[in-house]
Design an enzyme around this catalytic site. Structure first.
Site: not given
Ligand SMILES: NC(=O)c1ccc[n+]([C@@H]2O[C@H](COP(=O)([O-])OP(=O)(O)OC[C@H]3O[C@@H](n4cnc5c(N)ncnc54)[C@H](OP(=O)(O)O)[C@@H]3O)[C@@H](O)[C@H]2O)c1
Length: 263
Positions: A152, A165
């Site tokens: 990401s 995350y």
């Protein structure tokens, strides 16, 4: 120099067997369909077997080959069985798309030990164990392969209330580089895709809210992406002829979001 090659040939995945984790929804669903449409036999894995069965039928109806396999990537002991099932049906897995993952927004002071461990177990441990299993089998078979880890832009940039995350995706990026270096001599390529915001069923409502629209205005292209906009980078990294000299790369697809200071 070799003769010129056509795009259809360079991206042809016939003879390849691809395992896509987290294929029961979102990006993984699209990745599986794209790989199958270009000739790969795809093994689609996730926890929700009913949804995988629906995808299997869809791929078969389109003329592709697919096998649904129930897999919880956070359970390391269950991973070899998924590879065994893949090999039994289609042969050695030569492409892995390590896509299973999730994010939970929570202020750091409220994150529990279970929250932290749960995020790491899927987003980082799962990627590690699936990659390790694939690599062991490729080396034993003396075959080349491509591992594509879905990171990401939050693996490189930071945002509030997503610390676990962000840490997990940063780990995925460094793991990608470490494996690329270690296994290049075995002709195993390891790369990552770092998407920005891509519309999936999990986040489409959010981007209709004021906060979502504000966030979108900070993206130079002034929009979020569609899963189909990752097709090209996925095929590039998967296809041995297209990316034979690419390993350890992190390919960003984010409408320019991660390189701007504007908002
Ligand atoms: N969409 C975005 O904007 C975006 C941006 C950057 C990165 N990403 C990354 O892209 C990947 C896919 O995200 P998405 O947006 O497509 O989300 P999604 O629609 O929620 O899909 C996540 C997938 O992961 C699977 N999964 C979750 N936990 C699992 C486990 N323990 N074992 C096996 N499978 C598991 C889910 O299937 P089951 O529940 O059936 O197991 C589901 O198929 C994630 O790694 C995410 O971090 C997404």
């Amino acid at each position: 120099m070799t003769a010129a090659i056509r795009a259809a040939d360079i991206f042809n995945l016939e003879g390849q067997v691809a395992l896509v984790t987290g294929a029961s929804s979102g990006l993984g669903w699209r990745f599986a369909k794209t790989l199958a449409a270009n000739g790969a036999k795809v093994v689609i894995a996730a926890r929700r077997l009913d949804r995988l069965k629906a995808l299997e039928e869809e791929i078969k109806a389109d003329g592709g080959e697919a096998l649904a396999v129930a897999l919880d990537t956070s359970d390391a002991a269950s991973i070899p069985a998924a590879f065994d099932a893949a090999e039994k049906a289609f042969g050695l897995v030569t492409i892995v798309v390590n896509n299973a993952g999730f994010s939970g927004i929570k202020p750091t002071v409220d994150v529990t030990a279970e929250d932290w461990r749960g995020t790491m177990a899927v987003n980082l441990d799962g990627v590690w164990f699936v990659a390790q299993e694939a690599i062991k089998r490729l080396i034993a078979a003396k075959q080349p392969g491509s591992i594509i880890n879905i990171a990401s832009i939050l693996g490189m940039r930071a945002s509030k209330t997503l610390a676990a995350y962000i840490a997990s995706k940063g780990g995925v990026i460094q793991l990608t580089r470490a494996l690329a270096v270690e296994f290049a001599r075995h002709k195993i390529r390891v790369n990552a895709i770092a998407p920005g915001y891509i519309e999936t069923e999990m986040n489409s409502d959010f981007f209709k809210t004021d906060k979502g629209e504000y966030l979108m205005r900070g993206i130079p292209q002034r929009r979020i992406g569609d899963p189909s906009e990752l097709d090209g980078v996925l095929l590039l990294l998967a296809a041995p002829k297209a990316s034979s000299f690419i390993t350890g790369s992190v390919m960003t697809a984010d409408g320019g979001q991660s390189i701007t200071l504007d908002h």
